[in-house]
Write an enzyme that holds these catalytic residues in place. Structure first.
Site, mmCIF file in Angstrom:
data_model
loop_
_atom_site.group_PDB
_atom_site.id
_atom_site.type_symbol
_atom_site.label_atom_id
_atom_site.label_comp_id
_atom_site.label_asym_id
_atom_site.label_seq_id
_atom_site.Cartn_x
_atom_site.Cartn_y
_atom_site.Cartn_z
ATOM 1 N N CYS A 248 -18.293 -14.771 23.893
ATOM 2 C CA CYS A 248 -18.349 -13.371 23.429
ATOM 3 C C CYS A 248 -19.806 -13.133 23.081
ATOM 4 O O CYS A 248 -20.205 -13.176 21.922
ATOM 5 C CB CYS A 248 -17.472 -13.189 22.199
ATOM 6 S SG CYS A 248 -15.722 -13.398 22.542
ATOM 7 N N ALA A 250 -22.427 -10.707 23.891
ATOM 8 C CA ALA A 250 -23.311 -9.536 23.731
ATOM 9 C C ALA A 250 -23.496 -9.170 22.252
ATOM 10 O O ALA A 250 -22.560 -9.345 21.474
ATOM 11 C CB ALA A 250 -22.715 -8.355 24.474
ATOM 12 N N PRO A 251 -24.659 -8.678 21.858
ATOM 13 C CA PRO A 251 -25.840 -8.333 22.654
ATOM 14 C C PRO A 251 -26.763 -9.508 22.990
ATOM 15 O O PRO A 251 -27.857 -9.294 23.504
ATOM 16 C CB PRO A 251 -26.568 -7.324 21.758
ATOM 17 C CG PRO A 251 -26.215 -7.744 20.362
ATOM 18 C CD PRO A 251 -24.811 -8.281 20.446
ATOM 19 N N GLY A 253 -27.877 -12.230 20.920
ATOM 20 C CA GLY A 253 -28.738 -12.882 19.915
ATOM 21 C C GLY A 253 -28.625 -14.398 20.011
ATOM 22 O O GLY A 253 -29.625 -15.117 20.124
ATOM 23 N N LYS A 254 -27.384 -14.888 20.026
ATOM 24 C CA LYS A 254 -27.211 -16.348 20.028
ATOM 25 C C LYS A 254 -27.454 -16.912 21.428
ATOM 26 O O LYS A 254 -27.985 -18.009 21.573
ATOM 27 C CB LYS A 254 -25.821 -16.711 19.485
ATOM 28 C CG LYS A 254 -25.671 -16.266 18.039
ATOM 29 C CD LYS A 254 -24.355 -16.608 17.415
ATOM 30 C CE LYS A 254 -24.177 -15.867 16.106
ATOM 31 N NZ LYS A 254 -24.022 -14.385 16.258
ATOM 32 N N ASP A 271 -18.947 -11.481 28.362
ATOM 33 C CA ASP A 271 -18.559 -10.484 27.361
ATOM 34 C C ASP A 271 -17.688 -9.475 28.087
ATOM 35 O O ASP A 271 -17.913 -9.179 29.254
ATOM 36 C CB ASP A 271 -19.758 -9.784 26.728
ATOM 37 C CG ASP A 271 -19.391 -9.126 25.399
ATOM 38 O OD1 ASP A 271 -19.680 -9.715 24.330
ATOM 39 O OD2 ASP A 271 -18.783 -8.031 25.418
ATOM 40 N N ASP A 319 -18.136 -16.653 19.335
ATOM 41 C CA ASP A 319 -18.628 -15.779 18.255
ATOM 42 C C ASP A 319 -17.706 -14.559 18.303
ATOM 43 O O ASP A 319 -17.999 -13.558 18.965
ATOM 44 C CB ASP A 319 -20.089 -15.409 18.561
ATOM 45 C CG ASP A 319 -20.769 -14.704 17.411
ATOM 46 O OD1 ASP A 319 -20.202 -14.695 16.298
ATOM 47 O OD2 ASP A 319 -21.866 -14.156 17.616
ATOM 48 N N CYS A 372 -18.936 -13.027 11.716
ATOM 49 C CA CYS A 372 -19.773 -12.427 10.661
ATOM 50 C C CYS A 372 -18.854 -11.713 9.676
ATOM 51 O O CYS A 372 -19.208 -10.683 9.130
ATOM 52 C CB CYS A 372 -20.847 -11.509 11.248
ATOM 53 S SG CYS A 372 -20.197 -10.196 12.282
HETATM 54 C C1 LIG Z 1 -19.668 -10.625 17.204
HETATM 55 S S1 LIG Z 1 -20.027 -9.894 18.724
HETATM 56 C C2 LIG Z 1 -20.969 -11.170 19.497
HETATM 57 C C3 LIG Z 1 -22.391 -11.252 19.049
HETATM 58 C C4 LIG Z 1 -23.220 -12.156 19.930
HETATM 59 N N1 LIG Z 1 -22.672 -13.472 20.070
HETATM 60 C C5 LIG Z 1 -24.650 -12.268 19.447
HETATM 61 O O1 LIG Z 1 -25.025 -13.277 18.833
HETATM 62 O O2 LIG Z 1 -25.433 -11.330 19.698
HETATM 63 C C6 LIG Z 1 -18.496 -10.008 19.560
HETATM 64 C C7 LIG Z 1 -18.550 -9.645 21.023
HETATM 65 O O3 LIG Z 1 -17.286 -10.017 21.578
HETATM 66 C C8 LIG Z 1 -17.013 -9.156 22.659
HETATM 67 N N2 LIG Z 1 -15.575 -9.350 22.954
HETATM 68 C C9 LIG Z 1 -14.506 -8.914 22.282
HETATM 69 N N3 LIG Z 1 -13.373 -9.373 22.833
HETATM 70 C C10 LIG Z 1 -13.736 -10.127 23.899
HETATM 71 C C11 LIG Z 1 -13.052 -10.873 24.868
HETATM 72 N N4 LIG Z 1 -11.713 -10.934 24.864
HETATM 73 N N5 LIG Z 1 -13.763 -11.529 25.807
HETATM 74 C C12 LIG Z 1 -15.111 -11.477 25.838
HETATM 75 N N6 LIG Z 1 -15.820 -10.765 24.946
HETATM 76 C C13 LIG Z 1 -15.152 -10.110 23.975
HETATM 77 C C14 LIG Z 1 -17.432 -7.808 22.161
HETATM 78 O O4 LIG Z 1 -17.708 -6.941 23.237
HETATM 79 C C15 LIG Z 1 -18.705 -8.176 21.360
HETATM 80 O O5 LIG Z 1 -19.835 -7.997 22.174
#
Ligand SMILES: C[S@@+](CC[C@H](N)C(=O)[O-])C[C@H]1O[C@@H](n2cnc3c(N)ncnc32)[C@H](O)[C@@H]1O
Length: 423
Positions: A248, A250-251, A253-254, A271, A319, A372
């Site tokens: 998961c 986007a955007p 960072g990790k 994502d 994440d 988070c």
């Molecule tokens: C907490 S954010 C991730 C932040 C990211 N790891 C970073 O460090 O920038 C959660 C992400 O999960 C994505 N998401 C939600 N459900 C998902 C799924 N079933 N499969 C893949 N991505 C998913 C959302 O679109 C969102 O971008």
């Protein structure tokens, strides 16, 4: 300038109707042709009201005999925020609010705005003290949230809620592919940007500034990333040519932090939001990193049959989507937009993601679950259930799932990590 207050009042209306700050600000900006608008000032009013909104609303309700219209209430919230929390000259704040109301709603309300704000200024200390008696207005969170944090953290709850009202520091992550931490510290010193603390790739600045002011930002030397989020890389415990899934992402960072490390890895990035995936591409480009060797793909991570090539992973970073309850000092709109009922749905999604991804991990491989959020349903209780259900999983970053909690403090967002290793 009164136009800044007017636009902030309109932005707040959109947030209170359910938009996030960025969407709301874009919508509000469409209502102005004034090129002198200071977006920084508009944002600071909006963030200030969202941060202290329960207290400010309580004050407005005490000062007005009958409830004002939403836009007029917002204008009063902004002006009172300025009078309590900024060094703006009170006379200027009042006169700008009086001028703003004419453009916002009705010139006939000038006298009303003037009277309310002057009454506030005359009785400020007493009014502020009275607002402390109300729990929501003291802690500036909705009551359901306060009740939950009290129940889940009986000895920490008031510190947690207090931290969530502070402004977050600006924390940087140095892209060690482009510049060493020592060299970047020198760059900051040359630009008279003071550093409060640094460790490994993380640098916390003494005072926030805009990214445009950061040396070599566009050249990819640094990213803005909270300290808690930077711990993901360490938990991932990467090694050369490890096969890694960022599920998961986007955007990004990790993702970018993982790509910045010196050992090359085979990384697959997913994502489910195509729009948000573009942000990962933008970040990789700005930081001048090598594209993930296994690609960046728009899939829902739990639909493994759509994207998995049946080769297991050494490391998985999950994440997970969550309420964001740990990052409200950075995103105070979350406190207004979240509903208690959202938690249940998110917990189900997290559970499904954990269940779907676990079989993709090699024996001895590690899955890092991160959120988070600080609500225990999404953190330790979620991992407790997972460990019950998966007897081949061992928690290795603590003796119990509760140990993964990162308590919010002046340097840290509230966060949670569980590192589960497969037997
Ligand atoms: C907490 S954010 C991730 C932040 C990211 N790891 C970073 O460090 O920038 C959660 C992400 O999960 C994505 N998401 C939600 N459900 C998902 C799924 N079933 N499969 C893949 N991505 C998913 C959302 O679109 C969102 O971008």
């Amino acid at each position: 300038m009164e136009e800044n207050q007017r636009l902030a009042a309109i932005t707040l209306r959109f947030v209170f109707e359910g938009k996030n700050v960025d969407q709301a600000l874009l919508m509000a900006l469409k209502t102005t042709k004034n090129i002198q608008v200071n977006q920084g000032a508009v944002k600071s009013y909006v963030y200030g009201v969202l941060r202290f909104g329960w207290q400010l609303k309580h004050i407005v309700s005490q000062l007005c005999k009958s409830p004002p219209s939403p836009l007029i209430e917002n204008l009063l919230l902004i002006a009172i925020f300025q009078l309590v929390y900024t060094t703006d000259e009170p006379f200027t704040v009042v006169s700008q609010a009086v001028n703003a109301v004419a453009k916002l709603e009705n010139p006939a309300l000038k006298g009303f705005i003037n009277a309310v704000l002057r009454t506030f200024l005359r009785g400020k200390d007493k009014i502020l003290l009275a607002a402390q008696q109300n729990e929501e207005s003291h802690f500036n969170h909705p009551q359901w949230w306060i009740t939950k944090i009290k129940a889940q953290y009986p000895s920490l709850w008031s510190d947690i809620l207090g931290e969530a009202q502070q402004r977050a520091p600006l924390t940087l992550r140095v892209n060690v592919q482009r510049i060493s931490v020592e060299d970047y510290l020198q760059e900051l010193a040359h630009h008279n940007i003071e550093v409060a603390w640094h460790n490994k790739e993380a640098i916390v600045l003494s005072a926030p500034c805009s990214v445009d002011q950061l040396p070599l930002f566009t050249q990819g030397a640094v990213s803005v990333q909270d300290l808690s989020a930077q711990y993901a890389k360490e938990h991932m415990d990467l090694f050369a040519h490890a096969r890694v899934l960022d599920a998961c992402a986007a955007p990004g960072g990790k993702t970018c932090h993982l790509l910045e490390q010196n050992e090359p890895i085979d990384l697959l990035v997913l994502d489910k939001s195509e729009d948000r995936l573009k942000k990962i591409q933008d970040n990789i480009k700005r930081l001048r990193l090598t594209e993930p060797s296994l690609g960046i793909k728009p899939f829902s991570a739990q639909n493994t049959h759509e994207w998995w090539d049946k080769v297991p992973f050494d490391r998985i970073l999950l994440d997970a989507p969550c309420t964001g309850s740990g990052i409200v000092r950075r995103h105070p709109d979350i406190k207004w937009l979240r509903r208690e009922s959202d938690i249940r749905q998110l917990v189900l999604e997290q559970k499904e993601l954990l269940r779907s991804l676990w079989p993709l991990l090699k024996s001895q491989g590690k899955l890092v679950y991160a959120t988070c959020s600080i609500f225990k349903e999404e953190t330790s209780l979620q991992i407790r259930d997972f460990l019950q259900e998966h007897k081949d999983a061992t928690l290795i970053n603590g003796a119990s799932p509760e140990d993964g909690f990162i308590r919010p403090d002046s340097f840290h967002d509230g966060f949670y990590y569980a590192v589960c290793q497969k037997i």
